[in-house]
Design a protein around this motif. Structure first.
Motif, PDB file in Angstrom:
ATOM      1  N   LYS A  18       0.610  -1.408   0.578  1.00  0.00           N
ATOM      2  CA  LYS A  18       0.362  -0.297  -0.234  1.00  0.00           C
ATOM      3  C   LYS A  18       1.044   1.232  -0.390  1.00  0.00           C
ATOM      4  O   LYS A  18       2.075   1.150   1.021  1.00  0.00           O
ATOM      5  N   GLU A  45      -4.747   5.621  -0.241  1.00  0.00           N
ATOM      6  CA  GLU A  45      -5.695   5.143   0.082  1.00  0.00           C
ATOM      7  C   GLU A  45      -6.995   5.535   0.613  1.00  0.00           C
ATOM      8  O   GLU A  45      -7.477   5.696   0.544  1.00  0.00           O
ATOM      9  N   VAL A  65       5.049  10.866  -5.590  1.00  0.00           N
ATOM     10  CA  VAL A  65       3.193  10.548  -5.900  1.00  0.00           C
ATOM     11  C   VAL A  65       3.509  12.222  -5.594  1.00  0.00           C
ATOM     12  O   VAL A  65       4.671  12.633  -5.854  1.00  0.00           O
ATOM     13  N   ARG A 120      -2.255   6.018 -11.130  1.00  0.00           N
ATOM     14  CA  ARG A 120      -3.412   5.976 -10.665  1.00  0.00           C
ATOM     15  C   ARG A 120      -3.530   7.092  -9.220  1.00  0.00           C
ATOM     16  O   ARG A 120      -2.700   7.197  -8.857  1.00  0.00           O
ATOM     17  N   LEU A 122      -4.782   8.687  -6.148  1.00  0.00           N
ATOM     18  CA  LEU A 122      -4.834   7.792  -4.635  1.00  0.00           C
ATOM     19  C   LEU A 122      -6.147   8.831  -3.864  1.00  0.00           C
ATOM     20  O   LEU A 122      -7.435   7.909  -3.371  1.00  0.00           O
ATOM     21  N   THR A 123      -5.800  10.372  -4.075  1.00  0.00           N
ATOM     22  CA  THR A 123      -7.067  11.322  -3.706  1.00  0.00           C
ATOM     23  C   THR A 123      -7.302  12.472  -4.456  1.00  0.00           C
ATOM     24  O   THR A 123      -6.586  13.018  -5.180  1.00  0.00           O
TER      25      THR A 123
END
Length: 188
Positions: A18, A45, A65, A120, A122-123
């Motif tokens: 994760k 996540e 990130v 991808r 995440l938020t």
């Protein structure tokens, strides 16, 4: 790959598969036995805080990130649609990735966090304060503050319901804190 010597607040790492970020860490060297590092990690996540202890020198996998600026376009049956502010690329997100989606109105700027290697999301984070118009609220009755709290329900232009002070009327513009859905101030 990095080691526990590279730990710093805000470092992004892969923990048990994760994506997580380090919120707090402390190197500990006991009188006897090996050194270790106590940490508090935020799961990116779902936002949960995890506590973990790493042995000193343990290898960890860091991740990249990125935060990217997007603009909310509209909501349809597939989810919430956003456009990247620089490349004009459009994406659609499910409601579970957005904190307080009912406080978003069309054209609003948001910031999204992506795992760069996987592309991808995440938020999706709204600005701390948003400005909204009150579309409905009950009129205040003189003397209400003696027996109850001095707050009443108000429906905003997006349909969200928040608690506001008694002096707020229908048609007023207010700022709303998107983190805890609280009233901020009345906009003149």
């Amino acid at each position: 790959m990095a080691t526990t010597a590279d730990f710093k607040n805000g470092l992004y790492l892969n923990f048990n598969g994760k994506p997580c970020s380090i919120v707090w860490f402390q190197h500990v060297k006991p009188g006897k036995g090996p050194a270790f590092v106590k940490t508090k990690l935020r799961n990116l996540e779902n936002g949960r805080i995890l506590e973990n202890t790493f042995t000193a020198g343990a290898k960890i996998e860091t991740i990249n990130v990125e935060r990217r600026p997007y603009q909310f376009l509209y909501k349809d049956s597939e989810g919430y649609n956003f456009m990247h502010e620089e490349t004009y690329e459009q994406i659609s997100l499910g409601e579970e990735l957005i904190a307080n989606p009912d406080l978003m109105k069309e054209g609003q700027h948001v910031e999204m966090m992506f795992v760069a290697d996987e592309e991808r999301c995440l938020t999706c984070e709204l600005p701390t304060y948003v400005e909204m118009e009150v579309t409905y609220t009950e009129p205040a009755v003189k003397g209400d503050t003696a027996s109850t709290s001095a707050l009443k329900e108000a429906t905003l232009e997006t349909g969200a319901i928040i608690m506001v002070p008694l002096f707020i009327n229908q048609g007023d513009r207010v700022t709303v804190n998107t983190e805890d859905r609280s009233y901020g101030s009345r906009v003149k």
